[in-house]
Design a protein around this motif. Structure first.
Motif, PDB file in Angstrom:
ATOM      1  N   GLY A  75      -9.203   8.000   8.082  1.00  0.00           N
ATOM      2  CA  GLY A  75      -7.817   7.674   8.416  1.00  0.00           C
ATOM      3  C   GLY A  75      -7.165   6.767   7.388  1.00  0.00           C
ATOM      4  N   SER A  76      -7.900   5.752   6.950  1.00  0.00           N
ATOM      5  CA  SER A  76      -7.330   4.844   5.942  1.00  0.00           C
ATOM      6  C   SER A  76      -7.151   5.552   4.604  1.00  0.00           C
ATOM      7  N   SER A  77      -8.044   6.480   4.286  1.00  0.00           N
ATOM      8  CA  SER A  77      -7.894   7.259   3.045  1.00  0.00           C
ATOM      9  C   SER A  77      -6.659   8.149   3.096  1.00  0.00           C
ATOM     10  N   VAL A  78      -6.481   8.832   4.208  1.00  0.00           N
ATOM     11  CA  VAL A  78      -5.302   9.689   4.367  1.00  0.00           C
ATOM     12  C   VAL A  78      -4.027   8.854   4.268  1.00  0.00           C
ATOM     13  N   ALA A  79      -4.016   7.706   4.925  1.00  0.00           N
ATOM     14  CA  ALA A  79      -2.839   6.835   4.866  1.00  0.00           C
ATOM     15  C   ALA A  79      -2.589   6.352   3.437  1.00  0.00           C
ATOM     16  N   ASP A  80      -3.628   5.931   2.749  1.00  0.00           N
ATOM     17  CA  ASP A  80      -3.516   5.444   1.381  1.00  0.00           C
ATOM     18  C   ASP A  80      -2.958   6.522   0.460  1.00  0.00           C
ATOM     19  N   LEU A  81      -3.544   7.707   0.524  1.00  0.00           N
ATOM     20  CA  LEU A  81      -3.102   8.809  -0.334  1.00  0.00           C
ATOM     21  C   LEU A  81      -1.680   9.253   0.005  1.00  0.00           C
ATOM     22  N   THR A  82      -1.359   9.301   1.284  1.00  0.00           N
ATOM     23  CA  THR A  82      -0.020   9.730   1.708  1.00  0.00           C
ATOM     24  C   THR A  82       1.046   8.731   1.282  1.00  0.00           C
ATOM     25  N   ILE A  83       0.797   7.466   1.533  1.00  0.00           N
ATOM     26  CA  ILE A  83       1.782   6.437   1.182  1.00  0.00           C
ATOM     27  C   ILE A  83       1.961   6.368  -0.335  1.00  0.00           C
ATOM     28  N   GLY A  84       0.871   6.315  -1.065  1.00  0.00           N
ATOM     29  CA  GLY A  84       0.948   6.240  -2.525  1.00  0.00           C
ATOM     30  C   GLY A  84       1.643   7.449  -3.134  1.00  0.00           C
ATOM     31  N   SER A  85       1.304   8.634  -2.651  1.00  0.00           N
ATOM     32  CA  SER A  85       1.930   9.858  -3.160  1.00  0.00           C
ATOM     33  C   SER A  85       3.416   9.898  -2.844  1.00  0.00           C
ATOM     34  N   THR A  86       3.766   9.520  -1.636  1.00  0.00           N
ATOM     35  CA  THR A  86       5.167   9.519  -1.229  1.00  0.00           C
ATOM     36  C   THR A  86       5.992   8.559  -2.084  1.00  0.00           C
ATOM     37  N   LEU A  87       5.479   7.366  -2.295  1.00  0.00           N
ATOM     38  CA  LEU A  87       6.181   6.401  -3.135  1.00  0.00           C
ATOM     39  C   LEU A  87       6.389   6.947  -4.546  1.00  0.00           C
ATOM     40  N   ALA A  88       5.346   7.569  -5.104  1.00  0.00           N
ATOM     41  CA  ALA A  88       5.433   8.078  -6.474  1.00  0.00           C
ATOM     42  C   ALA A  88       6.346   9.298  -6.581  1.00  0.00           C
ATOM     43  N   ILE A  89       6.264  10.214  -5.643  1.00  0.00           N
ATOM     44  CA  ILE A  89       7.072  11.439  -5.703  1.00  0.00           C
ATOM     45  C   ILE A  89       8.542  11.141  -5.425  1.00  0.00           C
ATOM     46  N   CYS A  90       8.806  10.264  -4.472  1.00  0.00           N
ATOM     47  CA  CYS A  90      10.190   9.925  -4.112  1.00  0.00           C
ATOM     48  C   CYS A  90      10.792   8.865  -5.036  1.00  0.00           C
ATOM     49  N   GLY A  91       9.971   8.220  -5.833  1.00  0.00           N
ATOM     50  CA  GLY A  91      10.474   7.197  -6.737  1.00  0.00           C
ATOM     51  C   GLY A  91      10.900   5.927  -6.035  1.00  0.00           C
ATOM     52  N   ILE A  92      10.211   5.580  -4.965  1.00  0.00           N
ATOM     53  CA  ILE A  92      10.522   4.361  -4.218  1.00  0.00           C
ATOM     54  C   ILE A  92       9.876   3.180  -4.942  1.00  0.00           C
ATOM     55  N   ALA A  93      10.707   2.280  -5.470  1.00  0.00           N
ATOM     56  CA  ALA A  93      10.279   1.092  -6.210  1.00  0.00           C
ATOM     57  C   ALA A  93       9.559   1.427  -7.518  1.00  0.00           C
ATOM     58  N   MET A  94       9.718   2.650  -7.999  1.00  0.00           N
ATOM     59  CA  MET A  94       9.098   3.068  -9.253  1.00  0.00           C
ATOM     60  C   MET A  94       9.779   4.346  -9.732  1.00  0.00           C
ATOM     61  N   THR A  95       9.458   4.771 -10.924  1.00  0.00           N
ATOM     62  CA  THR A  95       9.984   6.015 -11.455  1.00  0.00           C
ATOM     63  C   THR A  95       9.313   7.182 -10.742  1.00  0.00           C
ATOM     64  N   ALA A  96      10.101   8.153 -10.331  1.00  0.00           N
ATOM     65  CA  ALA A  96       9.556   9.317  -9.622  1.00  0.00           C
ATOM     66  C   ALA A  96       8.747  10.198 -10.579  1.00  0.00           C
ATOM     67  N   LEU A  97       7.687  10.761 -10.027  1.00  0.00           N
ATOM     68  CA  LEU A  97       6.878  11.744 -10.753  1.00  0.00           C
ATOM     69  C   LEU A  97       7.015  13.094 -10.055  1.00  0.00           C
ATOM     70  N   PRO A  98       6.952  14.184 -10.822  1.00  0.00           N
ATOM     71  CA  PRO A  98       6.981  15.508 -10.182  1.00  0.00           C
ATOM     72  C   PRO A  98       5.776  15.699  -9.258  1.00  0.00           C
ATOM     73  N   ILE A  99       5.993  16.443  -8.193  1.00  0.00           N
ATOM     74  CA  ILE A  99       4.925  16.672  -7.212  1.00  0.00           C
ATOM     75  C   ILE A  99       3.718  17.359  -7.855  1.00  0.00           C
ATOM     76  N   LEU A 100       3.957  18.213  -8.855  1.00  0.00           N
ATOM     77  CA  LEU A 100       2.841  18.883  -9.531  1.00  0.00           C
ATOM     78  C   LEU A 100       1.973  17.895 -10.317  1.00  0.00           C
ATOM     79  N   VAL A 101       2.586  16.870 -10.860  1.00  0.00           N
ATOM     80  CA  VAL A 101       1.815  15.848 -11.581  1.00  0.00           C
ATOM     81  C   VAL A 101       0.943  15.069 -10.595  1.00  0.00           C
ATOM     82  N   VAL A 102       1.530  14.651  -9.485  1.00  0.00           N
ATOM     83  CA  VAL A 102       0.771  13.904  -8.473  1.00  0.00           C
ATOM     84  C   VAL A 102      -0.332  14.790  -7.891  1.00  0.00           C
ATOM     85  N   GLY A 103      -0.015  16.034  -7.599  1.00  0.00           N
ATOM     86  CA  GLY A 103      -1.025  16.968  -7.098  1.00  0.00           C
ATOM     87  C   GLY A 103      -2.130  17.207  -8.111  1.00  0.00           C
TER      88      GLY A 103
END
Length: 130
Positions: A75-103
């Motif tokens: 559960g903590s792994s899923v939460a960690d990966l989901t939150i981190g990916s969402t922040l990076a893809i949406c560009g929340i408090a950082m530069t957005a990355l394409p979903i293919l790069v994160v994937g």
């Protein structure tokens, strides 16, 4: 002697994660031509994904998947990966990355985990820490 075993395992996992993170960042910089802001976001993602891979390979001296992780760990792994990916893809408090790069980083981290696991068991047997 028990502390020595923990230290030996730590070297393998620490050095392998350092190589993984450095390789991903080097590829992003020199092959993909990402700028410094995108590289910062990528470093954030690589550290999250690399730490998850290391967590699962480090928790077991035998092969990855020899025992089931707890529901809390999953559960903590899923939460960690989901939150981190969402922040990076949406560009929340950082530069957005394409979903293919994160994937792609997620896939690379999974491959990294299996490579470390492949090397871990014979190395631990040779060092007599398994």
């Amino acid at each position: 002697m028990a502390n020595r075993c923990i230290d030996d395992r730590g070297y393998l996992h620490g050095i392998s994660e350092l190589v993984f993170c450095t390789a991903v960042l080097a590829i992003a910089k020199y092959r993909m031509g990402l700028g410094i802001e995108a590289l910062r976001t990528l470093a954030f993602v690589v550290i999250i994904f690399g730490n998850q891979a290391t967590t699962y390979t480090n928790r077991e001296r035998r092969r990855l998947g020899s025992s089931r992780p707890s529901l809390w760990l999953v559960g903590s792994s899923v939460a960690d990966l989901t939150i981190g990916s969402t922040l990076a893809i949406c560009g929340i408090a950082m530069t957005a990355l394409p979903i293919l790069v994160v994937g792609g980083i997620l896939v690379a981290a999974a491959v990294f985990a299996f490579l470390v696991d492949f090397a871990k068991v014979p190395l631990f047997n040779r060092l007599k820490i398994a």
